[in-house]
Design an enzyme around this catalytic site. Structure first.
Site, PDB file in Angstrom:
ATOM      1  N   LYS A 258      26.569  14.590 -13.605  1.00  0.00           N
ATOM      2  CA  LYS A 258      26.314  14.893 -14.888  1.00  0.00           C
ATOM      3  C   LYS A 258      27.770  15.272 -15.698  1.00  0.00           C
ATOM      4  CE  LYS A 258      21.817  16.121 -14.408  1.00  0.00           C
ATOM      5  NZ  LYS A 258      20.595  17.021 -13.931  1.00  0.00           N
ATOM      6  N   ARG A 406      17.134  12.792 -26.725  1.00  0.00           N
ATOM      7  CA  ARG A 406      18.525  13.558 -26.236  1.00  0.00           C
ATOM      8  C   ARG A 406      19.721  13.004 -26.509  1.00  0.00           C
ATOM      9  NH1 ARG A 406      18.100  16.048 -20.281  1.00  0.00           N
ATOM     10  NH2 ARG A 406      18.481  13.881 -19.975  1.00  0.00           N
TER      11      ARG A 406
HETATM   12  C1  LIG Z   1      19.676  16.512 -13.080  1.00  0.00           C
HETATM   13  C2  LIG Z   1      18.728  17.969 -12.623  1.00  0.00           C
HETATM   14  C3  LIG Z   1      18.690  17.963 -10.963  1.00  0.00           C
HETATM   15  C4  LIG Z   1      18.741  16.949 -10.196  1.00  0.00           C
HETATM   16  O1  LIG Z   1      18.191  17.009  -9.063  1.00  0.00           O
HETATM   17  P1  LIG Z   1      18.983  15.949  -7.847  1.00  0.00           P
HETATM   18  O2  LIG Z   1      18.717  16.340  -6.831  1.00  0.00           O
HETATM   19  O3  LIG Z   1      20.114  15.459  -8.311  1.00  0.00           O
HETATM   20  O4  LIG Z   1      17.941  14.520  -8.435  1.00  0.00           O
HETATM   21  C5  LIG Z   1      17.907  19.177 -10.863  1.00  0.00           C
HETATM   22  N1  LIG Z   1      17.744  20.072 -11.817  1.00  0.00           N
HETATM   23  C6  LIG Z   1      18.173  20.102 -12.932  1.00  0.00           C
HETATM   24  C7  LIG Z   1      17.927  21.331 -13.862  1.00  0.00           C
HETATM   25  C8  LIG Z   1      18.679  19.008 -13.398  1.00  0.00           C
HETATM   26  O5  LIG Z   1      19.038  18.867 -14.583  1.00  0.00           O
END
Ligand SMILES: *Cc1c(COP(=O)(O)O)cnc(C)c1O
Length: 441
Positions: A258, A406
């Protein structure tokens, strides 16, 4: 724009302009350009692939842009390190990457001293490993601690993983019901925890609303109840300062694709406070977490440090790109990133107030920047359609039910002019959709 809290002062050029007129567009454009000229982080934008085009990227909170230097880095790695060193690369450097990059995230992003942060598997898998280890330790200490506290609007993977752990361990989930335009408050948590709480799982920045939880206070409340707390830092790492040590965190996980621009599927990081490391046994006991892994011994004997949370071979190529962003964050500092992030979200809200509120759009994020992370969610029942049309015009926000567009604003790669262009086109597209609906009516 309908929202809680005090009326937002006009943040444009100071000139009183008629809402929706050409002149607000122009005066806000002049304001955006002044902000870009005054922005001490503006030069970082050129360091990202594609930032020179007209495309408006409002999704750096879901998948950050690639740093230009990451392209060179990965290519060099494939040719020289992998191609040149072959298997020798493991002993020379790669084995240490999970802790080396983990410590770098500790220093630059979450204020954790060395030895507590590691790059591991996906966020989902790390959540499982840490949460399961925490619940097992609590049950061993006190079999009455059978409750896991989590909120109804936490990210799906968090809810699913904890639901699975509850089933495996015979625990119960205790749900905190939250408003989708807000998040978990200290009052709500205080009410939910007690002598039966084993573990609390909260997102620092809520993925839907961008609500910024009061992490030190929630941590204190969990600890006062004798519970452990696991923080999900996916939407705060690289946009909001985190002080893991100072705030007394037990456990945390966070995404690297991210705001840290590690690339699609880049492995996540985990934080385990040093005094908990020897106490917690993680459930996926693999050879990377055992003492003297190359002895290939008869049984698993977990190392007494953060490496015990590793399971299998580290995803080396996936760890390289994020280092380029970590270097930029080390140079700029998280406080500067946070200041720009606030200025970007404030500007987006000002434009939404002027241009979108008259069309029925409301803010589904906290109005107070102190309670808001790096994105802004704008609500209207036409937003699903608006998002699809914006993608066709090279404006890339994302859509989250119910009716939320968003706008993710990555502080290193987003310019104020980009925000202006994107929200201007959002207004045009929303007007178009509303006109078509009226025509159909
Ligand atoms: C993006 C996100 C994830 C993603 O988990 P992955 O295992 O990378 O798919 C998990 N928790 C939150 C709060 C997120 O924003």
């Amino acid at each position: 724009m309908a929202r809680d809290g005090p009326h937002r002062p006009h943040r444009g050029t100071g000139a009183r302009v008629t809402p929706d007129s050409r002149s607000t567009f122009d005066s806000q454009l002049a304001f955006a350009r002044r902000m870009d000229r005054a922005d001490g982080l503006a030069h970082y934008r050129k360091r990202f692939v594609g930032a020179e085009t007209d495309l408006v990227y409002f999704d750096g909170n879901s998948l950050g842009r690639p740093p230009v230097s990451a392209v060179e880095r990965v290519e060099r790695f494939l040719r020289e390190d992998w191609g040149g060193r072959l298997i020798r690369g493991w002993d020379e450097a790669w084995l240490q990457l999970p802790t080396e990059i983990g410590d770098r995230i500790g220093r630059a992003v979450i204020e954790a001293t060395a030895g507590q942060t590691i790059i591991g598997d996906s966020t989902t898998v790390l959540l499982y490993k840490l949460a399961r280890a925490a619940v097992d330790a609590q049950l061993a200490r006190d079999p009455a601690r059978r409750e896991i506290v989590i909120d109804t609007d936490n990210f799906p993977t968090d809810r699913y993983v904890l639901d699975g752990i509850a089933r495996e361990t015979g625990c119960r989930l205790r749900w905190i019901d939250v408003d989708t335009s807000s998040g978990v408050t200290p009052e709500q948590l205080a009410e939910a925890v007690g002598p039966e709480t084993a573990l609390v799982v909260v997102s620092h920045v809520a993925y839907r609303s961008a609500y910024l939880a009061d992490a030190p206070e929630l941590t204190r409340i969990a600890h006062d109840a004798g519970a452990l707390i696991l923080w999900d830092l996916c939407h705060s790492a690289g946009s909001v300062p985190v002080k893991a040590d100072l705030w007394g965190f037990d456990l945390a996980v966070g995404c690297t694709y991210k705001y840290l621009n590690g690339g699609p599927g880049s492995p996540a990081f985990a934080y385990v406070r040093d005094d908990l490391q020897a106490v917690l046994a993680q459930p996926i006991q693999g050879w990377w977490g055992t003492t003297d892994m190359f002895a290939m011994g008869p049984e698993y004997r977990p190392v007494p440090n953060i490496r015990r949370f590793l399971s299998g071979t580290a995803p080396v190529v996936g760890m390289l790109a994020m280092e380029e962003t970590l270097a930029m964050i080390e140079e700029a500092g998280m406080p500067a990133l946070r200041a720009k992030s606030i200025a970007l979200t404030e500007f987006a809200i000002t434009l939404a107030d002027e241009w979108l509120a008259p069309l029925g759009v409301t803010l589904a994020s906290p109005a107070d920047p102190e309670e808001r992370g790096g994105h802004v969610t704008l609500h209207h029942d036409a937003m699903r359609e608006v998002t699809a049309r914006l993608w066709q015009r090279d404006v890339i926000p994302d859509y989250r039910d119910p009716g939320g567009l968003r706008v993710g604003l990555s502080p290193l790669s987003t310019s104020f002019e980009e925000v202006h262009r994107g929200l201007g086109l959002t207004r045009d597209v929303l007007r178009e959709v509303l006109a078509e609906r009226a025509g159909l009516g």
